[in-house]
Design a protein around this motif. Sequence first.
Motif, PDB file in Angstrom:
ATOM      1  N   ASP A 112     -76.966  67.417   8.506  1.00  0.00           N
ATOM      2  CA  ASP A 112     -76.089  66.903   7.448  1.00  0.00           C
ATOM      3  C   ASP A 112     -76.125  67.829   6.251  1.00  0.00           C
ATOM      4  O   ASP A 112     -76.859  68.832   6.224  1.00  0.00           O
ATOM      5  N   ALA A 113     -75.344  67.400   5.234  1.00  0.00           N
ATOM      6  CA  ALA A 113     -75.204  68.275   4.080  1.00  0.00           C
ATOM      7  C   ALA A 113     -76.505  68.449   3.324  1.00  0.00           C
ATOM      8  O   ALA A 113     -76.674  69.428   2.582  1.00  0.00           O
ATOM      9  N   ASN A 114     -77.446  67.568   3.530  1.00  0.00           N
ATOM     10  CA  ASN A 114     -78.745  67.670   2.853  1.00  0.00           C
ATOM     11  C   ASN A 114     -79.773  68.469   3.664  1.00  0.00           C
ATOM     12  O   ASN A 114     -80.969  68.342   3.440  1.00  0.00           O
ATOM     13  N   VAL A 115     -79.233  69.087   4.575  1.00  0.00           N
ATOM     14  CA  VAL A 115     -80.046  69.918   5.469  1.00  0.00           C
ATOM     15  C   VAL A 115     -81.118  69.090   6.201  1.00  0.00           C
ATOM     16  O   VAL A 115     -82.298  69.448   6.289  1.00  0.00           O
ATOM     17  N   ALA A 137     -85.403  79.502   6.057  1.00  0.00           N
ATOM     18  CA  ALA A 137     -84.545  80.031   4.985  1.00  0.00           C
ATOM     19  C   ALA A 137     -83.250  80.596   5.525  1.00  0.00           C
ATOM     20  O   ALA A 137     -82.174  80.375   4.960  1.00  0.00           O
ATOM     21  N   GLN A 138     -83.363  81.321   6.636  1.00  0.00           N
ATOM     22  CA  GLN A 138     -82.189  81.987   7.202  1.00  0.00           C
ATOM     23  C   GLN A 138     -81.136  80.937   7.578  1.00  0.00           C
ATOM     24  O   GLN A 138     -79.926  81.125   7.345  1.00  0.00           O
ATOM     25  N   LEU A 143     -76.223  77.910   6.353  1.00  0.00           N
ATOM     26  CA  LEU A 143     -75.617  76.595   6.131  1.00  0.00           C
ATOM     27  C   LEU A 143     -74.881  76.613   4.793  1.00  0.00           C
ATOM     28  O   LEU A 143     -73.738  76.145   4.678  1.00  0.00           O
ATOM     29  N   GLU A 144     -75.534  77.139   3.783  1.00  0.00           N
ATOM     30  CA  GLU A 144     -74.901  77.196   2.468  1.00  0.00           C
ATOM     31  C   GLU A 144     -73.661  78.062   2.517  1.00  0.00           C
ATOM     32  O   GLU A 144     -72.636  77.754   1.931  1.00  0.00           O
ATOM     33  N   ARG A 145     -73.772  79.201   3.246  1.00  0.00           N
ATOM     34  CA  ARG A 145     -72.610  80.074   3.379  1.00  0.00           C
ATOM     35  C   ARG A 145     -71.445  79.346   4.024  1.00  0.00           C
ATOM     36  O   ARG A 145     -70.321  79.412   3.562  1.00  0.00           O
ATOM     37  N   SER A 146     -71.785  78.581   5.081  1.00  0.00           N
ATOM     38  CA  SER A 146     -70.763  77.866   5.831  1.00  0.00           C
ATOM     39  C   SER A 146     -70.137  76.747   4.950  1.00  0.00           C
ATOM     40  O   SER A 146     -68.933  76.554   4.976  1.00  0.00           O
TER      41      SER A 146
END
Lengths: 665, 207
Positions: A112-115, A137-138, A143-146
Amino acid sequence: MTTGTIVQTEQGPRRIAVWLAIAAGAVMAAGVVALWYVIDQRAHEHAGSSTDHSIHMNELLIRQDAENRLLALDRLAYRSMRTGEPSQEDWEGDATRYLADMPGFVAIHWIDANVQTRWQVAGEQGGDTPFAVAEIAQVRNALERSRDSGARTFSDLFTDAQGNPCIAVIVPVLHHGDFEGVIAGFLHPNEWLESVIGRLQGIEHHVEIFLKDRPVYQHQVADDVADPHQSLSHDFSAGGLDWTVRITPTSSFLSTGHADSSSLVLIFGLLLSALTALAMYFAFAARDRSHQYHDIALQLETLFRNLPGMAYRRNDAPGTPMAFISEGCSALSGYPRSTFSKGDKDWLDLVHPDDRVRVVGGIQNSFGTGDAFEVEYRIINADGDIRWMRERGRAVASEVDHQTHLEGFVTDITGQRVAENEAREHREHLAHVDRLNMLGEMASGIAHEINQPLSAIALLVQASDHLVRTERYTRLSEILDKLSKHAHRASLVIDRVQKMAKRSASSKERVGCEELVRDVARLAEPEAGIRDIEISVETQAGLPDVSVDAVQIQQVVLNLLRNGMEAMQSIGCRNGNTIGLQARLRDDNTVEFAVIDKGCGVAKSSVDKLFAPFSTTKKSGMGMGLSISRAIVTAHGGQLDFRNNRDCGATFYFVLPAAEQREST
Amino acid sequence: MSQEQTVYIVDDDPDVRESFTILMETVGQSFKEYDSAQAFLGDYHEDMRGCLVLDIRMPRMSGLDLQDRLNDEGSLLPIIFITGHGDITLAVEAMRRGAIDFIRKPFHEQNLLDRINEALDLEDGKHKVLMDKRQLLDRFNSLSDRELEVLELVAQGKMSKVVADDLGISERTVEAHRSHIMHKLGIHTLAQLVRLKIQIETLSEAG
């Protein structure tokens, strides 16, 4: 002599042949190297293009499959989104199917959006420890990029809990344009790539794939060491990742590609060049040799034609036909060469019947022993004239057919013979004149020598006359004995004189040296007596015989004795009145006869003219004695010379070769 | 006769000498042979009787040389030369020097013995004459100086008185000397004395 020049002329062409052969070989070798170079270049190009091709294939496959993976997860994301709230069961079913269908995936998470992972499935390779998504981290970055771009992306490479390299495929889940999370597929790149490009790899190349310079896949061909110099690298970007494909052709590929064949070509080519050079050399040499043989043949032909005589060769002992006979035979015999070459006549048929046995025997003997022979004989030529020939030759072992041949050379010596005969007759005539002259000068001495026995006879006759008249017969038989003895003595003197006076063709016979010397001494003694000179004869014991014309040699000794006595008398015998006559054997198997006088010696001024004819220091005499004596001795194969004695007078001496040993003794 | 005559043979040839020997033995002639002139000279003395048969040609010393030597010695031995074939010149020379004869080898003439005998006779005669002369001289030499003076004057035909005056002695003494001279010389007449005187003068002139 001729072979020497032939060998010399051979050097030039042979050197030329060598250079020509080397040049031909070099040209051939250059061609071979050029060909090899072209082939090698081609092979290199082939290898290069093959490697290139392989790189691009790999790139293409990786790009496509990466896209496929993104699309596949996109579909899962879409389905999750379309259904709004899909049941976890359905989702897991789909995800599991993807997991199974797409090798390399080890786990798929709904994040989800909260990782936070909401749902997840894991393959067997995923291990027991589930991915702690938030802690990687990778993955978070991706995820943030997406989330920010709404694009499908790959995470950077990281290491999972098992320590395996891992990447994540991130696909956003959008609901009505709102970002709800992502579908993350965790991939083990090694297995992934193996499934994608593994099939493609053959034995031609080693393949290495790097993600941001970290190796993620390696295809190593067994039993082959890669040569890093041959490697080709290609960088490309796919799914937002920096890929590098490095391909190294295997050495076996390289060798099958070019090395084997081209080096074979090279080796064979060079061998061929060498063979060509060799062949060229032999061809040239053979051509030269045949030229030379031709030249030699020409030279020999000219030589044979111009020879003052005839050369021949028989294949075997005398009697067998002549294998070769040179042109000279016609000049010698008057018969054309064909007569002999066709076998109508043999050379030996021309030999005078009286000489034939000797000639054939001589040649036969030489043929047996292998020694050189020399015979002189007469032939009867085509005109029926007699010509003198000298033949020299020897048996020669041929290297060609391992047989013994007979080779010889025949020259006409008729002219020489005639000249020799004339010279001999002349010499004999002169010698005879000299003997007569000498006998004339010795006449009173000789008469005295004959008178002695005759006087004795006369006295004895008177004695016997008296005895008969007084009828006393007792001593008669003794007196008769003596009469006979004295008559014999007188006849011996006459014999000796007659021998010296006679003119006869010189004939050599075996004579004992001592006998020879004693005889001369006896002949000279009466004159010596008149001159009041004593002849002292010394002959070494055991002297060999000499083969001479005794009369002529005695004439020489007599000449020397008389000269010596005259020299002694000319100074009134003040140095003594004994003249020596010696015969001794010398080391070189010659006999030296020496007359040692006690005269005045030979003055230096007269040395030069001493042996010249008609030169004399005496009041009477023709001055022929010494020159004739020397000629006689020379004709006997000896030499006459003189030396002044140390004390007084001179010694005139001559040497004669000893006769060959008698076989019986 | 005091001595027997001997034939002396000098020849260098042994055969010739031997034949001579046989011939001489055969005829019973006394002889002696020599093989050289020197050998003969070694034996020579002036009382030798006989003759010399000499080979003209010999080594070292020739027959002519020997002849010279003998002439010098005053030998009376007659010499017969034996000459060879070409020795005529030599033979003539030998004759000129007093040889009595020469015979040529090889003695064609069978008269060698005759020649030898002639020579021996000649020598015998010569010897007798010589002996007479010697006797005469001996007698003559036995005269004293005074007797010789008397003889000289008497032979000139001078009377005893004149002689006595010349010599400053008495006539009787001259007579006594004459008597002694006659006695010593074995003569009886003045004529004999004069002849003897002439003989002696020629003898002493000859040598």
